[in-house]
Structures are given as structure tokens and as C-alpha cells.
Design a protein around this motif. Structure first.
Motif, PDB file in Angstrom:
ATOM      1  N   UNK A 126      34.996  59.321  38.826  1.00 45.98           N
ATOM      2  CA  UNK A 126      36.467  59.600  38.589  1.00 45.98           C
ATOM      3  C   UNK A 126      37.175  58.955  39.597  1.00 45.98           C
ATOM      4  N   UNK A 127      36.992  58.539  40.783  1.00 45.16           N
ATOM      5  CA  UNK A 127      37.682  58.032  41.842  1.00 45.16           C
ATOM      6  C   UNK A 127      38.126  56.375  41.371  1.00 45.16           C
ATOM      7  N   UNK A 128      37.328  55.861  40.639  1.00 44.25           N
ATOM      8  CA  UNK A 128      37.606  54.437  40.000  1.00 44.25           C
ATOM      9  C   UNK A 128      38.718  54.319  39.119  1.00 44.25           C
ATOM     10  N   UNK A 129      39.583  55.863  38.627  1.00 38.79           N
ATOM     11  CA  UNK A 129      40.365  55.794  37.536  1.00 38.79           C
ATOM     12  C   UNK A 129      41.735  55.290  38.312  1.00 38.79           C
ATOM     13  N   UNK A 130      41.872  55.319  39.735  1.00 47.58           N
ATOM     14  CA  UNK A 130      43.095  54.964  40.400  1.00 47.58           C
ATOM     15  C   UNK A 130      43.057  53.740  41.035  1.00 47.58           C
ATOM     16  N   UNK A 131      42.037  52.814  40.843  1.00 53.04           N
ATOM     17  CA  UNK A 131      41.737  51.600  41.554  1.00 53.04           C
ATOM     18  C   UNK A 131      41.301  50.519  40.482  1.00 53.04           C
ATOM     19  N   UNK A 132      41.832  49.312  40.765  1.00 51.31           N
ATOM     20  CA  UNK A 132      41.423  48.236  39.577  1.00 51.31           C
ATOM     21  C   UNK A 132      39.805  48.169  39.725  1.00 51.31           C
ATOM     22  N   UNK A 133      39.253  48.225  38.566  1.00 52.96           N
ATOM     23  CA  UNK A 133      37.849  48.130  38.221  1.00 52.96           C
ATOM     24  C   UNK A 133      37.555  47.271  37.198  1.00 52.96           C
ATOM     25  N   UNK A 134      36.488  46.501  37.182  1.00 54.22           N
ATOM     26  CA  UNK A 134      35.947  45.753  35.977  1.00 54.22           C
ATOM     27  C   UNK A 134      34.639  46.025  35.799  1.00 54.22           C
ATOM     28  N   UNK A 135      33.942  46.000  34.504  1.00 54.28           N
ATOM     29  CA  UNK A 135      32.548  45.763  34.293  1.00 54.28           C
ATOM     30  C   UNK A 135      32.170  44.375  33.680  1.00 54.28           C
ATOM     31  N   UNK A 136      31.034  44.127  34.407  1.00 55.00           N
ATOM     32  CA  UNK A 136      30.563  42.819  34.046  1.00 55.00           C
ATOM     33  C   UNK A 136      30.494  41.786  35.313  1.00 55.00           C
ATOM     34  N   UNK A 137      30.113  40.934  35.519  1.00 50.53           N
ATOM     35  CA  UNK A 137      29.904  40.055  36.697  1.00 50.53           C
ATOM     36  C   UNK A 137      30.387  38.401  36.413  1.00 50.53           C
ATOM     37  N   UNK A 138      29.703  37.751  36.149  1.00 49.90           N
ATOM     38  CA  UNK A 138      30.046  36.307  36.037  1.00 49.90           C
ATOM     39  C   UNK A 138      31.270  36.147  34.756  1.00 49.90           C
ATOM     40  N   UNK A 139      31.194  36.856  33.905  1.00 48.07           N
ATOM     41  CA  UNK A 139      32.334  37.132  32.898  1.00 48.07           C
ATOM     42  C   UNK A 139      32.772  38.416  32.755  1.00 48.07           C
TER      43      UNK A 139
END
Length: 616
Positions: A126-139
Motif C-alpha cells: 500500500x505504501x506505493x500508492x503515494x510514490x511514483x511506481x512502474x511495472x516492467x523493466x526495459x520497457x
């Protein structure tokens, strides 16, 4: 004094304006990007990728597109010098026919999960809701809305995303977890429409017309609010929704109030036309970066701009694209919704990206592993294919495809590998050395793997008696055979021909592709490839086999035993439209504008009626 041959930096920067826009990527209009300074983002992407192979490839593509647009504008200027009044009238008749077919009786809902992969990951952390986060690596596969505020978006290279948002957190993909969550969402959707259509793991179309009839106390808005609330209660993720009288509009509407919102387009002609009139062309699924720029070049920025230029669409583009543009302009779309597995699949394929791969052995190993993956997909779908397609992306990011029609349907990995190997060998001759970043295999002309003898086999079976038992048909005054209308219907059914409903243009049909196919392999390269592949048989004695010929089951004509030629001939014999045109002299699609003007200057002549003579 000799002139300086170096390019003017100012002119280069001017030419790269369109390139900067293109580098923003296909997800430019994704939800969450509204307040982003796209010019600043474009500059960062431009500078970060400048000098790379990817940049050079995109630069070449942009130059090619610029030249193509110059040709379109030249053609447009020539057309505008002609008298196109008759052509305008014909297009208006087409629009009137489309308008008459409009169906406003259905209530279609498009449900789209908000940043699905990221939302599922946030449930565990849940802490990731308030910070920029992406799923994936190279793309990046997706990112949350905090990351989108910095211009980060799906399909973006990870290193560029890091420059836009240095504190961006990356998480690996977990498809098993996403699949389980998707099932939870679908359990709710099935309550409202058991025949919902899952467009992908995170979106679906529902036709709630029947549900509303069974629950008269509910309105489309309240029913959709209830769906969204139940999804959140059951799956713990939010969804956005669009409500409209057809699927195309519903999909557009679902993006209007993201995240966790809904939007409805009222089921009236005025409401639909008003909504579409100010909608940017890129907002419609099927209009990508390339087609958007071509449309903008001729003055079409919104769908309301289509009408003044309606008579130029087919001459400038194609009949199919003109039809697509008119349908979008009118806000028309399909109203039927049913499970995806009921659609007839046109192709099955698989592809993968990797770091630079070169050399005969590694490339063949990759081709074999790709064939193994495709075999699994074909087995799961219980299908075989009669045409194999090989797709590759060079280390310079150029994409090429090659295809080969086969004499029979295949599905095993060994068959797929052997069929595609000559195509790969041809590319190895054409590009020396061949270095790849992507390889894919796709099968088309699909048939049921469990099916017995097909229609053509049955026709062969009866070919010997094709002319037997025919009833004597009536003849007209000139001695020509008369073909009753009901026989056209029977022949159409025999040929498997299907009427193409202009309103059923698939929501998933790609009208504009962002990948360009390369030129076909040269004859010399193909010949060299064939020699290389068949070198082990070089010493075998050549024999001249007796030419095999097949009888057409319709006209009994003997034809060379070649699938493509034979199928084309049979389709011609069975074609309802070909016969009707010959018999009745039916009018085809509108003539090109030049012919329209020419016809205006000629005297009207009585239409000549053609007849089909009796077949031997």
C-alpha cells in the motif's frame, strides 16, 4: 566561394518538430497525462535517445512519413481543382445510408481497470500508492498515476522514465497474480452480462440492455455505478466505465473520467454527433501516430473536421479507411457484445524481444524456440494454419516481415520451423550480417485442427459429377441463361461468403500501424536462400514430374495444382457479386473524381446489360 554543404542546424531543428512529437510514444493520451508539460517531456526523450540506433530509425521513419504527406497534399491540391459535386453527392448518399442504419436501442458499457498491474501491486504494498511506481523493466508495461504526473507512461523505455522521474520505483511483472485478480473482476461482470466480452485482462464490454429491462428501477448510470462499486468491494481495485449506444463510443467514454469515474454519451443522434465533433482524432482506437499526422496534414484534427473533406477521403487514402473515417465521424460502432472465443480468429502468433542476436546457430535456435511457443498456442486454440509469417526487428530497429503460403495446414513445432527456415535464410542473405532484436512467428489462414475434409475436399469428391443432375434453367429472349435470385443466395452460402457489415468494424481492428514492413526480399536473395537451404540435396538427380491438375467443381475446368490459384478460381466461380455484376450490370463503388468529371462531359448512354452464357 564554395557553398557550405553542412545542413543548416535551424532547418534540422524545424524538421525534427514532428519527430519530437512522435517520440512521445503511442500512450500520449493515456489518462493522467492531461497536466503534463508534453513539450518538456518530448525534449527530454529527444535528447536522451539522440544518437542511438532507435533514434536514427525513428528519424528515417519520420522523414519517410514527411515525404508521404507531401504526396498526399499534392494529390489533395489536384483534387480540389476538379469539379467534385457529383462525387460529393455519392458520398452523401453513403452517409445517409449509414445514418439510417444507426442503432440507439442498446446500452453498452466499457469497463476499464485503472492502471491495472500497478493497482494489483499496490494491494500487496500500500505504501506505493503515494510514490511514483512502474511495472516492467526495459520497457514499462504500466505505471501508477503518481508516475504519470511526471510524464511517465506505458511503452516507455525504463532509462528514459528514470530521467523524467529519478525516484521512480520499478517492480517486476507477475502475470499469475494479475490473472487471479482479473478473474475476480470478471465474476462481478458476469452478473450483469453473462456474455460479456473481455477485450484483455483489464477491460471488458457489457451489454446491459437486458439487465435494465429486468430491473426497471435502475438507469444506465446507476447500474454502472453499482457495477463499479461491486468490483471494488470484491476485487479491491477501482475501475472506470463508459456508457454509450455502441462499443466504440463506450470505449472512448471510459477514458473521459479516469481514474475511478464514469461517463455517459446519451443515446440520441444529436448527443453522439456533438460529442464526436470536438473529439481529437487520436482519441479513437485505430488512429495511431502516423495516421493522426496524415489526417492533421489535410486539416482533420477532430472528427467534426471530416465532413467538409468527406469527398476527398477515398481518393487520398483508401475505400476501407474512408469508410472507417465516416463511421467514426458519425459516431457509429458495433452494438453486439459476445465472448471473445466466439470471434473467428484470423491469426495466431508469438514474438519476443532480446538483446542483439547474430549468427546462424543462435538465430536458428531462437526460431525453433519460437516455433515451440507457437505450437502451444495453436494446440490450445485447436487450430492449424496455411500461411506462415516471420517477423524480425533488426538491431537498427527496422521491422521486416516475410510470409510463405503452404500446400497444407500445419501446427507442429517441427513443421513451423521447417516452413519458416527458408524465410530466415533469405533475410540472412539480404542483411549481412543479420543481427536481430526481435523475432516472431504468426500463422494465418487458420482451420480447425479437428476438422475432417473441408469444403474444397467435398467439392473435389463431387467434381466428377459436377455437371450431372443440373436442372434446365430458363433463358431470356436472346438465349442467355437466367439466374434466379435465390440461386445467388445458395451459391453465396456454398462459397462461405459473408456480408461485411460496415457497422461491425471490429473495435480491435488496427487501421493504422506504427510498424512499417520492409520491402520484399529480392529475387536474387530469395534464390540464394533457397540454394543455401537445399544445398544438401544439390547432388540429387532432377526429375520432371508430370504436372498435376485439379478440376474446378463448379465449371469443371482443369487448373494447375496450386492452392492459391485454384482457390482464387473457385472463389470467382462462386462469387455472388461477380455474377450479379455481370448479369445486372450493377454499379460499383463511386468512380474516382477524375472519372466523375469526365462522365459529366459525356452524353448519357443507356446502360448495357450483360449476361452469362451457359457453362460447358
Amino acid at each position: 566561394m564554395a557553398s557550405n554543404s553542412n545542413p543548416d542546424p535551424n532547418s534540422t531543428e524545424e524538421a525534427h518538430k514532428s519527430l519530437r512529437h512522435s517520440l512521445l510514444g503511442p500512450s500520449l493520451l493515456k489518462a493522467g497525462q492531461d497536466r503534463v508539460n508534453q513539450q518538456k517531456v518530448g525534449e527530454i526523450i529527444y535528447n536522451a535517445s539522440k544518437g542511438s540506433k532507435f533514434f536514427k530509425h525513428e528519424e528515417r521513419r519520420d522523414e519517410q512519413l514527411t515525404k508521404r504527406i507531401e504526396g498526399i497534399l499534392k494529390r489533395k491540391k489536384e483534387l480540389e481543382a476538379l469539379d467534385l459535386s457529383v462525387y460529393v453527392k455519392k458520398v452523401d448518399e453513403q452517409i445517409a445510408a449509414l445514418e439510417a442504419s444507426r442503432d440507439l436501442s442498446q446500452t453498452i458499457v466499457h469497463v476499464d481497470c485503472d492502471a491495472f498491474y500497478a493497482s494489483v501491486e499496490e494491494l500487496d504494498r500500500p505504501e506505493l500508492k503515494e510514490v511514483p511506481m512502474a511495472v516492467g523493466g526495459g520497457v514499462l508495461t504500466t505505471c501508477n498515476y503518481k508516475a504519470r504526473e511526471f510524464g511517465v507512461r506505458s511503452g516507455m523505455a525504463g532509462y528514459i522514465a528514470k530521467q523524467l522521474c529519478p525516484h521512480l520505483i520499478f517492480l517486476p511483472l507477475n502475470f499469475e497474480k494479475y490473472g487471479q485478480k482479473a478473474e475476480e473482476v470478471r465474476e462481478v461482470l458476469a452478473k450483469y452480462d453473462p456474455r460479456y466480452e473481455a477485450g484483455s485482462c483489464d477491460e471488458a464490454f457489457l451489454n446491459i440492455t437486458k439487465y435494465l429491462e429486468e430491473h426497471p428501477e435502475m438507469t444506465p448510470d446507476t447500474a454502472t455505478e453499482q457495477i463499479r462499486a461491486e468490483v471494488f468491494a470484491h476485487a479491491k481495485i477501482t475501475v472506470s466505465a463508459g456508457i454509450a449506444p455502441n462499443a466504440r463510443l463506450a470505449k472512448i467514454a471510459s477514458n473521459q473520467n479516469k481514474p475511478n469515474g464514469q461517463f455517459r454519451i446519451q443515446p440520441t443522434v444529436d448527443a453522439v454527433r456533438t460529442f464526436m465533433s470536438t473529439l481529437p482524432v487520436r482519441k479513437v482506437n485505430g488512429v495511431g501516430r502516423v495516421f493522426e499526422r496524415e489526417l492533421q496534414a489535410i486539416g482533420i484534427n477532430t472528427w467534426g473536421d471530416v465532413h467538409p473533406l468527406r469527398h476527398l477521403l477515398q481518393p487520398l487514402f483508401s475505400e476501407k479507411l474512408a469508410s472507417f473515417l465516416l463511421n467514426c465521424h458519425l459516431g457509429l460502432g458495433r452494438t453486439h457484445v459476445h465472448p471473445v472465443d466466439e470471434y473467428e480468429r484470423k491469426s495466431i502468433g508469438t514474438e519476443s524481444t532480446f538483446s542483439d542476436l547474430r549468427g546462424p546457430d543462435p538465430l536458428r535456435a531462437k526460431l525453433r524456440s519460437t516455433a515451440v511457443e507457437l505450437e502451444k498456442d495453436l494446440a490450445n486454440a485447436e487450430l492449424k494454419g496455411r500461411t506462415v509469417n516471420l517477423k524480425v526487428k533488426l538491431h537498427t530497429y527496422e521491422v521486416y516481415t516475410r510470409q510463405k503460403a503452404l500446400g497444407r495446414a500445419i501446427c507442429t513445432a517441427e513443421e513451423l520451423y521447417n516452413a519458416a527456415l527458408p524465410l530466415l535464410a533469405g533475410l540472412e542473405v539480404e542483411f549481412r550480417p543479420l543481427r536481430l532484436r526481435l523475432m516472431g512467428l504468426r500463422m494465418t489462414q487458420l482451420v480447425d485442427a479437428n476438422r475432417g475434409p473441408g469444403r474444397l475436399e467435398e467439392l473435389f469428391k463431387n467434381a466428377g459429377t459436377a455437371g450431372a443432375g443440373k436442372r434446365k434453367r430458363e433463358r431470356d429472349d436472346e438465349g442467355w441463361e437466367v439466374w434466379p435470385e435465390e440461386e445467388f443466395t445458395q451459391m453465396k452460402a456454398a462459397s462461405g461468403e459473408q456480408e461485411e457489415d460496415i457497422l461491425l468494424l471490429s473495435q480491435h481492428e488496427v487501421v493504422d500501424s506504427d510498424e512499417e514492413e520492409g520491402e520484399e526480399t529480392s529475387a536474387a536473395a530469395a534464390a540464394a536462400a533457397e540454394v543455401a537451404v537445399n544445398s544438401k540435396n544439390a547432388n540429387a538427380p532432377e526429375q520432371a514430374p508430370e504436372e498435376e491438375r485439379w478440376p474446378c467443381p463448379i465449371c469443371t475446368r482443369m487448373l494447375p495444382a496450386e492452392d492459391a490459384l485454384f482457390n482464387e478460381h473457385v472463389d470467382f466461380c462462386l462469387s455472388r457479386e461477380t455474377i450479379k455484376e455481370a448479369v445486372k450490370g450493377s454499379s460499383g463503388p463511386p468512380d474516382p473524381p477524375e472519372k466523375v468529371q469526365q462522365h459529366q462531359q459525356q452524353e448519357k448512354r443507356p446502360r448495357k446489360i450483360y449476361h452469362i452464357p451457359l457453362m460447358p
